[in-house]
Design an enzyme around this catalytic site. Structure first.
Site, PDB file in Angstrom:
ATOM      1  N   HIS A 267     -15.843  11.941  -4.777  1.00 55.44           N
ATOM      2  CA  HIS A 267     -15.087  10.972  -5.333  1.00 55.44           C
ATOM      3  C   HIS A 267     -13.753  10.744  -4.481  1.00 55.44           C
ATOM      4  CE1 HIS A 267     -16.396  12.147  -9.780  1.00 55.44           C
ATOM      5  NE2 HIS A 267     -17.481  11.594  -8.866  1.00 55.44           N
TER       6      HIS A 267
ATOM      7  N   SER B  36     -21.031   7.213  -8.347  1.00 48.84           N
ATOM      8  CA  SER B  36     -19.509   7.412  -8.694  1.00 48.84           C
ATOM      9  C   SER B  36     -18.654   7.625  -7.220  1.00 48.84           C
ATOM     10  CB  SER B  36     -19.129   8.718  -9.449  1.00 48.84           C
ATOM     11  OG  SER B  36     -19.912   9.889  -8.822  1.00 48.84           O
TER      12      SER B  36
END
Length: 248
Positions: free
Chosen positions: A196, A130
């Site tokens: 992230h 991610s």
């Protein structure tokens, strides 16, 4: 609410994107037997996942890269591969195969570094693509802020697909990471919000020179924030199930 596709067709096959997806799936399948054996899974994580405390001790620098090809479960893998499939092909189309691979790995490493710097003594393993995919999303946002993204909205029994500009979907995603990062307890596990955000910011910074070379704001003025080629048009096929009118 989650994205299912964009209206931004790539002009050539995204071999690297598909290769990365295939590698992630292959690693997950290879690890599948270990998910039912805690000791085996612990050994795999100890060797290949990003554990900040281990890196702080001077060992395991390679895990900044190996960890981005590992996932904690099927839904973790499926969600990441969906986002990579939607956004990765367009960035690979823009950068070329080799540069896109370097971009992806760099953003993944920066994402891991962001999480590492938040708590270098943490012993919670970090895995997942991610952070690298967040970098792809950040670059996509800068290049195509008004590209249409189809969102699937699910409200109990209500299902609806509708298009939104990329900046809305990606902006909301980034806001969720900021809120999650502020509220999360450092080292407590769960979602790596700082990874992230680190990957997302890295993607914007790295693609910025490319955006400027295209003309910067003049590029946006020429394309109106849309892809510089015709957008894909989707039509839903009508159901073949006959409609039976209710008798009065």
């Amino acid at each position: 609410m989650f994205p299912i596709r964009d209206h931004n067709p790539s002009r050539r096959p995204a071999y690297v994107t598909y290769g990365i997806m295939a590698l992630n799936i292959a690693v997950f399948l290879a690890m599948l037997p270990a998910y039912s054996n805690d000791a085996t899974l612990y050994d795999i994580y100890a060797n290949w996942a990003l554990v900040p405390a281990r890196v702080s001790s001077g060992d395991g620098a390679y895990t900044f890269f190996s960890s981005i090809f590992m996932h904690a479960g099927f839904m973790h893998l499926a969600g990441n591969m969906l986002f990579l499939w939607i956004f990765g092909d367009n960035l690979e189309d823009e950068l070329g195969h080799g540069k896109f691979l370097g971009f992806y790995l760099f953003c993944g490493a920066i994402a891991g570094l962001a999480q590492f710097l938040a708590d270098p003594s943490a012993r919670v393993p970090m895995v997942g693509a991610s952070g690298a995919i967040a970098g792809v999303m950040g670059a996509y946002l800068l290049l195509y802020p008004k590209a249409k993204i189809d969102i699937l909205l699910i409200l109990i029994i209500f299902f609806k697909i509708f298009p939104v500009p990329a900046w809305v979907m990606l902006g909301l995603w980034a806001l969720m990471q900021i809120v999650g990062g502020v509220s999360a307890t450092s080292g407590s596990g769960g979602v790596a919000y700082l990874a992230h955000l680190g990957g997302f910011i890295a993607g914007i910074v790295v693609i910025y020179p490319k955006w400027m070379a295209l003309g910067g704001r003049q590029y946006w003025n020429r394309t109106f924030g849309h892809p510089p080629h015709p957008e894909a048009q989707y039509q839903f096929v009508k159901s073949s199930v006959p409609i039976v009118k209710r008798r009065k």
